[in-house]
Design a protein around this motif. Structure first.
Motif, PDB file in Angstrom:
ATOM      1  N   UNK A  40       0.844  -1.196   0.000  1.00  0.00           N
ATOM      2  CA  UNK A  40       0.000   0.000   0.000  1.00  0.00           C
ATOM      3  C   UNK A  40       0.874   1.239   0.000  1.00  0.00           C
ATOM      4  N   UNK A  41       0.269   2.376  -0.358  1.00  0.00           N
ATOM      5  CA  UNK A  41       0.997   3.640  -0.242  1.00  0.00           C
ATOM      6  C   UNK A  41       1.366   3.892   1.216  1.00  0.00           C
ATOM      7  N   UNK A  42       0.382   3.734   2.081  1.00  0.00           N
ATOM      8  CA  UNK A  42       0.582   3.838   3.522  1.00  0.00           C
ATOM      9  C   UNK A  42      -0.597   3.137   4.170  1.00  0.00           C
ATOM     10  N   UNK A  43      -0.578   3.006   5.471  1.00  0.00           N
ATOM     11  CA  UNK A  43      -1.712   2.424   6.182  1.00  0.00           C
ATOM     12  C   UNK A  43      -2.075   3.321   7.348  1.00  0.00           C
ATOM     13  N   UNK A  44      -3.293   3.171   7.850  1.00  0.00           N
ATOM     14  CA  UNK A  44      -3.715   3.871   9.052  1.00  0.00           C
ATOM     15  C   UNK A  44      -4.529   2.888   9.895  1.00  0.00           C
ATOM     16  N   UNK A  45      -5.003   3.297  11.070  1.00  0.00           N
ATOM     17  CA  UNK A  45      -5.685   2.341  11.947  1.00  0.00           C
ATOM     18  C   UNK A  45      -6.842   1.596  11.298  1.00  0.00           C
ATOM     19  N   UNK A  46      -7.511   2.181  10.313  1.00  0.00           N
ATOM     20  CA  UNK A  46      -8.634   1.498   9.673  1.00  0.00           C
ATOM     21  C   UNK A  46      -8.187   0.270   8.889  1.00  0.00           C
ATOM     22  N   UNK A  47      -6.896   0.191   8.594  1.00  0.00           N
ATOM     23  CA  UNK A  47      -6.365  -0.927   7.807  1.00  0.00           C
ATOM     24  C   UNK A  47      -5.947  -2.108   8.685  1.00  0.00           C
TER      25      UNK A  47
END
Length: 839
Positions: free
Chosen positions: A770-777
């Protein structure tokens, strides 16, 4: 009656370093005089100015009202008012006594204006106020002080203050009276920067020099010599020698310009030793103030003097994705960015102020081709500004702990004040959501949007300080662990263990998701439905009034009530969880199908406790409390940083509510094609259209920006704006270097996840890219066998989550989502930070 202690201060006075008393110039000189070669001087404080100006206040107010909008007339009248008013006799006596004490009564002096507003964010007031050189005798000095007061009302100052929103009558002036450095026509003076703000080189010192007084250099009105010097060894690397026909010298009544001999006009003002000495002085000033400095300097009879120092807060921008790619991975609409940009930069400078750093005078982030770029020169200018003592050994750190505890006492207070003020923000959000919007006009709806923006700006003011403090505490804790454990991997493992027990809001939300997943597993029919259908297909079944899964529906709706404001993307153009519940169902599907189970919080707390006790047992006793407090603060700020982000996303609900209403009105009027097109109209053009009743402007702006936005979304942005990067080679055995995020080696097929729309298709035992991740991922991690992101480092969400789950992770593999294709086979080494293609 006040006395000399109140109105006039020597540089050595403890309070002389206070901006509100001494103004920007005076405060900096007083601080510099503690360790640097600053000529003797005194400061006529802002209190003296206020005492002088108090009888004139009402007359000044009347002048400003009478000549409103006419700056020239206002300035002439105000300056005449000030120059006609004699200084109070008590102030003259204070100045006389201070000059006698300093041994300056018979000396020539420089009298310099020092405004109290000089160091406000974006308010340098450079060159706006007056300086008088070569002044001799008490009557002339008194006149020069009054002339400095009058320069607070110079014509060019009035519109500058108004543009900054500063009340004219709140402005005040301190005055510096300083021994004059009598630079001869064959001696040099000038300015120097401890970095090069012209070429944007942080590894160079820049020096400008002229013969005689340095005023010609400061004013930029005459040719000057220019020298560039390596910071590392202070060796000159380049020089441009100008033809200098004149020099400014000091006289008994001021200064005068003299013609230089022809033989001197093309000579260098400084030899190699002089260049090195000035460079060393600039670097010494930087070390003393803890930040790159712009200094004025002068030689007199072979001795080098520091005349002035101020922080360098502007530098040519170098726009890159280094600082922005993790935070802003995707394209952003103009409306969203315009509404948040001002608040972000206000928070940034507020945070710098807390940390004892000067305000940054330019943009940190900017939108370029619909992607957000960071000013990498600014990042490097401000980064690493932890106390220099922290880079030493344990003994050095211990020796400086008391001073550091005093300097950073606000770190202890900030979590308390932030939690106190949170209620005001939450009440404000509630009031906005309860406010009817159905009958509002376009102008009233836009006012609603601006009130949301202002509420968010006020709430967000300290939030960047939270993130910067968390980052600083992490760096400090990791430094201590490396010094104590003498092993990088052991230090990282200890760091992870110490922070494993932090109870963040994200962890609480994830625990609720796990509870919902267990409820799904317990219902055979519901479990089967999740196994066969996507979130988009599941939502109609669950949300139906006659749903056969009513018990789950009730719990899921309560979950959305609590956390539905969470975002899918930074850009308010995208819906939140409550508006796109199918994306949450896709997250639940990932947990339902995962082979693992929710993290055991009790085990993690035990691990963290055991790690802390073991570390403290081997910590020197004199350092034990400090280490324990740093661990505590690192945990507090981890929780706080996560919570402030969680609460910040609440702004999306009223923002989207009002912009949706505006978009619907404009769509019904035929201005927009669809309501969400409003996000493609920049704020300035929208406000101009409302003011001029030219709604067609909105349509044109929205159409143009939407077309360009969609084109930008389809491509990978340049990492350095304006520079096309050579693409990595895609071939069997090729090795791409990134940053290690979580140790371990794994080989498998990759699956590219561009956003929540891909969640439902993510398979078990794939490498997440992914480009980046955040808590939703986070739910995807329970199905993955490894993680690769285009941005971030060891402290990013992806790396931390991967380490918690023992998944190998490699971060900062640029363009990975473009160069890799779903199904390609790779081998990742999370310790080495490498990705090897296995085609």
């Amino acid at each position: 009656m006040t006395n000399a202690f109140d109105w006039v201060l020597p540089f050595a006075a403890p309070q002389a370093g206070e901006l509100f008393l001494s103004g920007g110039k005076g405060a900096n000189l007083a601080r510099a005089a503690k360790k640097l070669p600053v000529p003797e001087g005194v400061i006529v404080t802002s209190q003296a100015y206020r005492a002088f100006f108090a009888p004139l206040t009402e007359q000044a107010r009347a002048i400003l009202q009478r000549h409103a909008g006419n700056h020239a007339a206002s300035a002439d009248a105000l300056r005449a008012l000030v120059l006609a008013q004699p200084l109070p006799q008590a102030l003259v006596e204070c100045i006389t006594a201070a000059l006698e004490t300093a041994g300056m009564t018979a000396a020539r002096v420089a009298v310099r204006s020092s405004g109290t507003l000089e160091d406000l964010p974006g308010a340098a007031f450079a060159g706006q106020h007056d300086t008088f050189l070569g002044i001799e005798g008490l009557p002339a000095i008194v006149d020069a002080v009054r002339a400095c007061y009058a320069s607070l009302w110079n014509e060019r100052v009035l519109p500058y203050r108004e543009r900054l929103g500063i009340d004219h009558l709140e402005a005040a002036m301190a005055v510096v009276i300083q021994l004059m450095v009598e630079v001869a026509p064959d001696e040099a003076a000038g300015v120097a920067f401890s970095i090069d703000p012209v070429e944007g080189r942080l590894d160079r010192v820049l020096i400008n020099a002229a013969f005689g007084l340095g005023e010609s250099v400061v004013a930029g009105e005459a040719p000057v010599d220019e020298f560039r010097v390596n910071r590392d060894d202070c060796i000159q690397v380049s020089a441009v020698i100008a033809r200098k026909t004149e020099a400014i010298i000091s006289t008994g009544t001021g200064s005068a310009t003299v013609t230089l001999p022809v033989s001197q006009q093309e000579a260098a003002t400084l030899n190699a030793a002089g260049v090195k000495a000035v460079a060393e002085l600039a670097l010494a000033a930087e070390a003393h103030f803890g930040f790159p400095q712009d200094i004025e300097w002068a030689f007199r009879q072979g001795k080098l003097h520091l005349l002035q120092a101020r922080p360098v807060t502007r530098i040519p921008a170098r726009w890159t994705r280094d600082e922005s790619a993790e935070r802003f991975p995707n394209v952003v609409t103009p409306m969203t960015w315009d509404l948040v940009e001002e608040g972000f930069h206000a928070s940034l400078n507020y945070s710098f102020s807390l940390m004892g750093l000067p305000s940054f005078g330019d943009k940190w982030f900017a939108m370029k081709d619909y992607y957000i770029y960071g000013n990498q020169n600014a990042v490097e200018l401000y980064s690493g500004r932890l106390p220099t003592q922290m880079s030493g050994d344990l003994e050095t750190i211990v020796a400086h702990l008391p001073a550091l505890a005093t300097q950073y006492a606000w770190v202890q207070r900030l979590p308390i004040t932030w939690m106190r003020d949170l209620d005001v923000y939450l009440i404000g959000i509630g009031a906005l959501l309860a406010e009817p919007t159905e009958d509002k006009t376009l102008a009233e709806l836009w006012d609603y949007v601006l009130r949301v923006r202002d509420l968010g700006r006020e709430y967000f003011l300290p939030n960047i300080a939270i993130s910067l403090t968390q980052r600083s505490l992490y760096a400090l804790l990791q430094r201590l662990l490396q010094l104590m454990l003498q092993d990088k991997d052991a230090a990282q493992n200890m760091f992870d263990a110490l922070l494993a027990s932090v109870d963040t809001k994200t962890a609480q939300v994830n625990a609720e998701l796990w509870a919902l997943s267990r409820q799904i597993r317990a219902d055979a029919d519901l479990f089967a439905a999740f196994g066969e259908q996507t979130g988009s297909e599941l939502w109609p079944l669950i949300s139906s009034p006659r749903s056969e899964f009513s018990a789950f529906k009730t719990q899921f709706e309560r979950f959305l009530q609590r956390h539905g404001h969470r975002e899918l993307d930074f850009d308010a153009y995208h819906p939140t969880w409550v508006e796109a519940p199918h994306t949450v169902l896709d997250q639940l599907k990932a947990l339902v199908l995962a082979s693992g189970e929710a993290p055991d919080d009790r085990t993690r707390r035990i691990t963290a406790s055991e790690a802390e006790h073991g570390l403290l047992a081997r910590t020197p006793e004199r350092l034990r409390y400090a280490v324990q407090e740093i661990i505590r603060l690192a945990r507090v700020y981890t929780e706080l940083d996560d919570l402030e982000h969680y609460q910040t996303t609440r702004l999306a609900l009223p923002f989207r509510r009002a912009l949706r209403a505006l978009g619907e009105r404009l769509t019904a009027a035929g201005v927009l094609t669809e309501p969400t097109d409003i996000y493609f109209c920049p704020v300035a053009r929208f406000e101009s259209a409302l003011e001029n009743k030219d709604l067609d402007t909105i349509r044109v702006a929205a159409q143009e920006n939407k077309a360009a936005y969609l084109q930008a979304r389809a491509r990978t942005p340049d990492w350095i704006h304006g520079e096309t990067e050579t693409a990595a080679t895609v071939g069997d055995g090729e090795v791409w270097q990134g940053l290690g995020g979580s140790p371990g080696v794994v080989e498998g097929e990759v699956f590219i996840v561009h956003g929540p729309e891909d969640f439902s298709a993510f398979p078990k035992n794939a490498i997440l890219v992914a480009k980046t991740t955040n808590p939703a991922w986070t739910p995807l991690f329970y199905q993955a066998i490894g993680v690769v992101t285009e941005s971030g480092g060891p402290l990013s969400h992806g790396a931390v989550t991967a380490r918690e789950l023992n998944l190998p992770a490699v971060m900062s593999i640029r363009a990975a989502t473009r160069l890799l294709k779903t199904g390609m086979r790779v081998r990742i080494d999370g310790r080495a930070g490498t990705l090897t293609l296995k085609i």
